[in-house]
Design a protein around this motif. Sequence first.
Motif, PDB file in Angstrom:
ATOM      1  N   ASP A 283       0.816  -1.217   0.000  1.00 29.40           N
ATOM      2  CA  ASP A 283       0.000   0.000   0.000  1.00 29.40           C
ATOM      3  C   ASP A 283       0.849   1.267   0.000  1.00 29.40           C
ATOM      4  OD1 ASP A 283      -2.216  -1.585   0.019  1.00 29.40           O
ATOM      5  OD2 ASP A 283      -3.002  -0.918   1.949  1.00 29.40           O
ATOM      6  N   SER A 284       2.090   1.175  -0.452  1.00 33.94           N
ATOM      7  CA  SER A 284       2.967   2.351  -0.473  1.00 33.94           C
ATOM      8  C   SER A 284       2.905   3.124  -1.784  1.00 33.94           C
ATOM      9  CB  SER A 284       4.416   1.943  -0.194  1.00 33.94           C
ATOM     10  OG  SER A 284       4.561   1.525   1.149  1.00 33.94           O
ATOM     11  N   LEU A 285       2.561   2.437  -2.883  1.00 34.26           N
ATOM     12  CA  LEU A 285       2.491   3.104  -4.186  1.00 34.26           C
ATOM     13  C   LEU A 285       1.357   2.498  -4.992  1.00 34.26           C
ATOM     14  CD1 LEU A 285       3.621   5.036  -6.357  1.00 34.26           C
ATOM     15  CD2 LEU A 285       5.111   3.152  -7.095  1.00 34.26           C
ATOM     16  N   PHE A 286       0.515   3.398  -5.541  1.00 32.00           N
ATOM     17  CA  PHE A 286      -0.603   3.012  -6.396  1.00 32.00           C
ATOM     18  C   PHE A 286      -0.565   3.841  -7.676  1.00 32.00           C
ATOM     19  CE2 PHE A 286      -2.128   2.356  -2.044  1.00 32.00           C
ATOM     20  CZ  PHE A 286      -2.658   1.070  -2.106  1.00 32.00           C
TER      21      PHE A 286
ATOM     22  N   ASP B 129      10.777   8.394   0.229  1.00 30.04           N
ATOM     23  CA  ASP B 129      11.231   7.021   0.016  1.00 30.04           C
ATOM     24  C   ASP B 129      10.804   6.504  -1.352  1.00 30.04           C
ATOM     25  OD1 ASP B 129      12.566   6.809   2.386  1.00 30.04           O
ATOM     26  OD2 ASP B 129      11.180   5.408   3.330  1.00 30.04           O
ATOM     27  N   VAL B 130       9.551   6.751  -1.720  1.00 32.83           N
ATOM     28  CA  VAL B 130       9.057   6.277  -3.011  1.00 32.83           C
ATOM     29  C   VAL B 130       9.834   6.923  -4.153  1.00 32.83           C
ATOM     30  CG1 VAL B 130       7.080   6.439  -4.580  1.00 32.83           C
ATOM     31  CG2 VAL B 130       6.760   5.571  -2.259  1.00 32.83           C
ATOM     32  N   GLU B 131      10.099   8.229  -4.039  1.00 24.59           N
ATOM     33  CA  GLU B 131      10.819   8.915  -5.108  1.00 24.59           C
ATOM     34  C   GLU B 131      12.265   8.452  -5.192  1.00 24.59           C
ATOM     35  OE1 GLU B 131      11.634  13.426  -6.827  1.00 24.59           O
ATOM     36  OE2 GLU B 131      10.267  13.125  -5.149  1.00 24.59           O
ATOM     37  N   HIS B 132      12.950   8.395  -4.055  1.00 22.74           N
ATOM     38  CA  HIS B 132      14.390   8.125  -4.083  1.00 22.74           C
ATOM     39  C   HIS B 132      14.716   6.629  -4.194  1.00 22.74           C
ATOM     40  CE1 HIS B 132      14.795  12.287  -3.439  1.00 22.74           C
ATOM     41  NE2 HIS B 132      14.512  12.293  -2.145  1.00 22.74           N
ATOM     42  N   LYS B 133      13.919   5.782  -3.530  1.00 24.13           N
ATOM     43  CA  LYS B 133      14.220   4.350  -3.532  1.00 24.13           C
ATOM     44  C   LYS B 133      13.597   3.606  -4.704  1.00 24.13           C
ATOM     45  CE  LYS B 133      14.921   3.745   1.460  1.00 24.13           C
ATOM     46  NZ  LYS B 133      14.522   2.933   2.649  1.00 24.13           N
ATOM     47  N   LEU B 134      12.555   4.172  -5.302  1.00 22.15           N
ATOM     48  CA  LEU B 134      11.906   3.511  -6.435  1.00 22.15           C
ATOM     49  C   LEU B 134      12.145   4.282  -7.733  1.00 22.15           C
ATOM     50  CD1 LEU B 134       8.489   2.450  -4.815  1.00 22.15           C
ATOM     51  CD2 LEU B 134      10.678   1.241  -4.799  1.00 22.15           C
ATOM     52  N   PHE B 135      11.582   5.485  -7.851  1.00 27.40           N
ATOM     53  CA  PHE B 135      11.644   6.213  -9.117  1.00 27.40           C
ATOM     54  C   PHE B 135      13.068   6.595  -9.509  1.00 27.40           C
ATOM     55  CE2 PHE B 135       7.162   6.619  -8.141  1.00 27.40           C
ATOM     56  CZ  PHE B 135       6.561   6.564  -9.396  1.00 27.40           C
TER      57      PHE B 135
ATOM     58  N   GLU C 157       3.521   6.840 -14.106  1.00 24.86           N
ATOM     59  CA  GLU C 157       3.263   7.649 -12.916  1.00 24.86           C
ATOM     60  C   GLU C 157       4.295   8.760 -12.712  1.00 24.86           C
ATOM     61  OE1 GLU C 157       0.387   6.939 -11.453  1.00 24.86           O
ATOM     62  OE2 GLU C 157       0.195   5.200 -12.789  1.00 24.86           O
ATOM     63  N   ARG C 158       5.475   8.622 -13.285  1.00 23.69           N
ATOM     64  CA  ARG C 158       6.581   9.544 -13.003  1.00 23.69           C
ATOM     65  C   ARG C 158       6.230  11.017 -13.235  1.00 23.69           C
ATOM     66  NH1 ARG C 158      11.884   8.187 -12.416  1.00 23.69           N
ATOM     67  NH2 ARG C 158      11.603   6.181 -13.482  1.00 23.69           N
ATOM     68  N   PRO C 159       5.538  11.374 -14.316  1.00 28.10           N
ATOM     69  CA  PRO C 159       5.255  12.801 -14.538  1.00 28.10           C
ATOM     70  C   PRO C 159       4.415  13.444 -13.441  1.00 28.10           C
ATOM     71  CG  PRO C 159       4.928  11.548 -16.560  1.00 28.10           C
ATOM     72  CD  PRO C 159       5.105  10.555 -15.463  1.00 28.10           C
ATOM     73  N   ALA C 160       3.668  12.648 -12.674  1.00 30.26           N
ATOM     74  CA  ALA C 160       2.783  13.194 -11.642  1.00 30.26           C
ATOM     75  C   ALA C 160       3.459  13.366 -10.288  1.00 30.26           C
ATOM     76  CB  ALA C 160       1.555  12.292 -11.485  1.00 30.26           C
ATOM     77  N   LEU C 161       4.712  12.952 -10.155  1.00 28.61           N
ATOM     78  CA  LEU C 161       5.383  13.049  -8.856  1.00 28.61           C
ATOM     79  C   LEU C 161       5.346  14.459  -8.261  1.00 28.61           C
ATOM     80  CD1 LEU C 161       8.487  10.700  -9.246  1.00 28.61           C
ATOM     81  CD2 LEU C 161       6.734  10.528  -7.472  1.00 28.61           C
ATOM     82  N   PRO C 162       5.666  15.515  -9.026  1.00 30.33           N
ATOM     83  CA  PRO C 162       5.593  16.856  -8.443  1.00 30.33           C
ATOM     84  C   PRO C 162       4.185  17.219  -7.976  1.00 30.33           C
ATOM     85  CG  PRO C 162       6.855  16.885 -10.485  1.00 30.33           C
ATOM     86  CD  PRO C 162       6.215  15.541 -10.399  1.00 30.33           C
ATOM     87  N   GLN C 163       3.172  16.756  -8.698  1.00 27.32           N
ATOM     88  CA  GLN C 163       1.785  17.024  -8.305  1.00 27.32           C
ATOM     89  C   GLN C 163       1.453  16.322  -6.991  1.00 27.32           C
ATOM     90  OE1 GLN C 163      -1.108  15.707 -11.179  1.00 27.32           O
ATOM     91  NE2 GLN C 163      -2.794  15.877  -9.721  1.00 27.32           N
ATOM     92  N   TRP C 164       1.883  15.063  -6.857  1.00 20.97           N
ATOM     93  CA  TRP C 164       1.633  14.335  -5.609  1.00 20.97           C
ATOM     94  C   TRP C 164       2.263  15.067  -4.432  1.00 20.97           C
ATOM     95  CZ3 TRP C 164       3.397   8.725  -7.267  1.00 20.97           C
ATOM     96  CH2 TRP C 164       2.588   8.296  -8.321  1.00 20.97           C
ATOM     97  N   ARG C 165       3.507  15.486  -4.626  1.00 21.61           N
ATOM     98  CA  ARG C 165       4.213  16.153  -3.532  1.00 21.61           C
ATOM     99  C   ARG C 165       3.518  17.486  -3.178  1.00 21.61           C
ATOM    100  NH1 ARG C 165       9.133  15.526  -1.105  1.00 21.61           N
ATOM    101  NH2 ARG C 165       9.843  13.924  -2.570  1.00 21.61           N
ATOM    102  N   ALA C 166       3.071  18.205  -4.183  1.00 13.36           N
ATOM    103  CA  ALA C 166       2.433  19.503  -3.932  1.00 13.36           C
ATOM    104  C   ALA C 166       1.093  19.372  -3.215  1.00 13.36           C
ATOM    105  CB  ALA C 166       2.242  20.232  -5.256  1.00 13.36           C
ATOM    106  N   ARG C 167       0.338  18.338  -3.546  1.00 16.39           N
ATOM    107  CA  ARG C 167      -0.986  18.192  -2.936  1.00 16.39           C
ATOM    108  C   ARG C 167      -0.922  17.615  -1.520  1.00 16.39           C
ATOM    109  NH1 ARG C 167      -3.079  13.039  -6.656  1.00 16.39           N
ATOM    110  NH2 ARG C 167      -2.118  11.431  -5.330  1.00 16.39           N
TER     111      ARG C 167
END
Length: 217
Positions: A154-157, A177-183, A205-215
């Motif tokens: 349940d760490s990444l969907f 962790d998800v960004e540095h250890k996975l992406f 999913e990679r292009p949405a990482l900044p959006q996830w972090r911002a929200r």
Amino acid sequence: MTYNGDVTPGGAPAVRELDRLTVTKVSVGPMDNNAYLLRCHDTGEQLLIDAANEAPRLLELVADGGLATVVTTHRHMDHWVALEEVVAKTGARALVHADDADGLPIPAEPLRDGDTVRVGDCELEVIHLVGHTPGSIALLYRDPSGVPHLFTGDSLFPGGVGNTEQDPQRFGSLIDDVEHKLFDRLPDETWFYPGHGKDSTLGAERPALPQWRARGW
């Protein structure tokens, strides 16, 4: 039939044949949890990721091939309801990250970041992802003949990281962790299999990482 990872509670499993490993995905109720049975082609050894529920159904999936290991991705109850029965009836080892071990109904051997879990001749790398729970893990299989395969609990969907209950500290830990250890470590073609719902790839999913972090969730 082409594997797409779409399964429903009570529905047929989805089976993916890799060069050295078979991945069987099944959804169990009542919370539409995914469980994954991995079978090594060379040895026939089997490993189950998350004995979530419906023990008779999981045992039917295991069939007479036996079960060597059950890995629980984290301590939330919907991921281990069937664990005690499955282990009792198969004699499988139970494994979980050390920081979530106290949340399981039976004793389990502790895992830590960077550990290797074997299923026959195949290896899975344990990746510790702190935030959804203290001991959440992903399991990485680097297919020597294809793309990496990542079981994320349940760490990444598709669409975001796991629930951190609007706790900024937990969210910050998990997204880091998800960004540095996975992406940051794995290529776009890496296919990931979450604890609920449909699969995706890191590239999708990679292009949405900044959006996830911002929200913040």
